[in-house]
Design an enzyme around this catalytic site. Structure first.
Site, PDB file in Angstrom:
ATOM      1  CE1 TYR A   1      44.439  25.216  44.769  1.00 41.90           C
ATOM      2  CE2 TYR A   1      42.485  23.539  45.271  1.00 41.90           C
ATOM      3  CZ  TYR A   1      43.606  23.777  44.913  1.00 41.90           C
ATOM      4  OH  TYR A   1      43.802  22.217  44.115  1.00 41.90           O
ATOM      5  CB  CYS A   2      36.502  24.629  46.927  1.00 39.17           C
ATOM      6  SG  CYS A   2      37.994  23.807  48.453  1.00 39.17           S
ATOM      7  CB  VAL A   3      34.564  28.446  43.937  1.00 37.30           C
ATOM      8  CG1 VAL A   3      33.785  29.528  42.544  1.00 37.30           C
ATOM      9  CG2 VAL A   3      33.340  28.553  45.078  1.00 37.30           C
TER      10      VAL A   3
END
Length: 360
Positions: A97-99
């Protein structure tokens, strides 16, 4: 722009968060309302990784404070380089998700840049030597051995800002792995559409990402606190030190409120011996670690340990076991935020942020 984007994206933001019911902006009061107002203005939208904290106002303010002062606040490091660190840490922590979010933001800021290489953990493929050093340092810093093998990538004042981003995402990656899915996009979006949609997201976020926030504005949200010894890397940059000192105190209060003392002691002992390496493909290690505690504490201890050391191993059954013993959204957010921050502090303490002086 922030208010408009927040209003447009709010239904999707709230729907993405699992395990807890986030506070709707229309119902937000007090500290929660103040955090929402700052986040909407300075980030450009109410981002799910911040909103998921809303059942627990102090962890919400702490998470927002370290994110704002590390990633968004004007300093000596360009936002695109900070986004590179956020992407690299998230890749190393298996937080897709953060990537996706920070790769897209980096692409929006630097079209044709090395966001793909960083997201794929291929720092060696980055042409720019300065950015290559930053990415390699961020990718390796999640383990004690990796941190020891990589010299600080920048002069001290810049490295403090990069370390703040790295420690912030060591924290946020864990919370996102617990409370959000694998992507900002809904799972029903076809695979072929995901790339174009994330590029569009990066372009939408570009105006806010190019607008540096005034340093220190989040510090009014939480009371002043001394900077703990394991956060000494933040000394020398007042707005970063202030944000992390306040966050540490807030997370400690959350832990005392919602994490039983034997569980805190167990997690602290486990982290003191932890070198950052993945504990293994199964969760058997966590079961063995909690076995000495009274059975009623096993669900809390298992969830806290997994959050700290292997958040990607948490599934709904782990959360359900905890909720069966400890109902209430606030307790769930406070336990996971305390454990996530404890692990992030541990990583920050071994990150190389200064070059030792040569021996006389």
């Amino acid at each position: 722009m922030g208010k408009l984007l927040t209003r447009v994206t709010l239904p999707g933001v709230l729907a993405q968060i699992r395990h807890v019911t986030p506070v709707h902006p229309d119902a937000a009061e007090g500290l929660t309302a103040r955090v929402y107002a700052q986040a909407g203005r300075d980030f450009g939208m109410l981002a799910p990784p911040i909103v998921l904290h809303s059942p627990a106002p102090e962890p919400l303010a702490a998470a927002w404070g370290i994110l704002r002062e590390s990633l968004l606040a004007a300093g000596t490091v360009e936002r695109s380089v900070k986004e590179a660190v956020a992407t690299a840490v998230s890749a190393a922590n298996a937080c897709p998700y953060c990537v996706d979010v920070h790769r897209a933001t980096m692409d929006g800021l630097v079209a044709g840049g090395p966001a793909r290489e960083i997201a794929d953990a291929r720092a060696e493929a980055i042409a720019d030597p300065a950015l290559r050093r930053v990415a390699a340092w961020a990718l390796a810093g999640g383990t004690r051995a990796g941190a020891a093998g990589h010299a600080p990538p920048e002069p001290p004042e810049r490295t403090r800002e990069l370390a703040a981003v790295a420690v912030t995402f060591q924290y946020l990656n864990r919370m996102v792995n617990v409370f959000l899915g694998e992507s900002l996009l809904p799972p029903q979006v076809p695979r072929r559409a995901r790339g174009p949609l994330m590029r569009m997201f990066g372009l939408v976020m570009r105006p806010a990402a190019r607008r540096a926030a005034a340093p220190g504005a989040s510090l009014v949200l939480l009371p002043p606190a001394p900077l703990p010894a394991d956060l000494a890397w933040a000394e020398g940059t007042a707005f970063i030190a202030g944000a992390f000192a306040r966050a540490a105190a807030a997370m400690d209060r959350a832990g005392r409120h919602s994490v039983p003392e034997p569980v805190r002691e167990l997690v602290t002992a486990e982290l003191s011996a932890w070198d950052g390496e993945p504990p293994g493909p199964s969760r058997a290690w966590a079961g063995a670690a909690v076995s000495a505690l009274p059975p009623g504490l096993h669900p809390a201890a298992r969830l806290a340990l997994l959050t700290a050391k292997a958040s990607y191993q948490i599934d709904p059954s782990v959360v359900a076991d905890f909720r069966a013993e400890t109902p209430g959204d606030r307790a769930l957010v406070e336990l996971t935020s305390w454990a996530s921050f404890a692990a992030a502090r541990r990583v920050g303490a071994w990150l190389r942020t200064t070059t030792p002086s040569p021996s006389p």
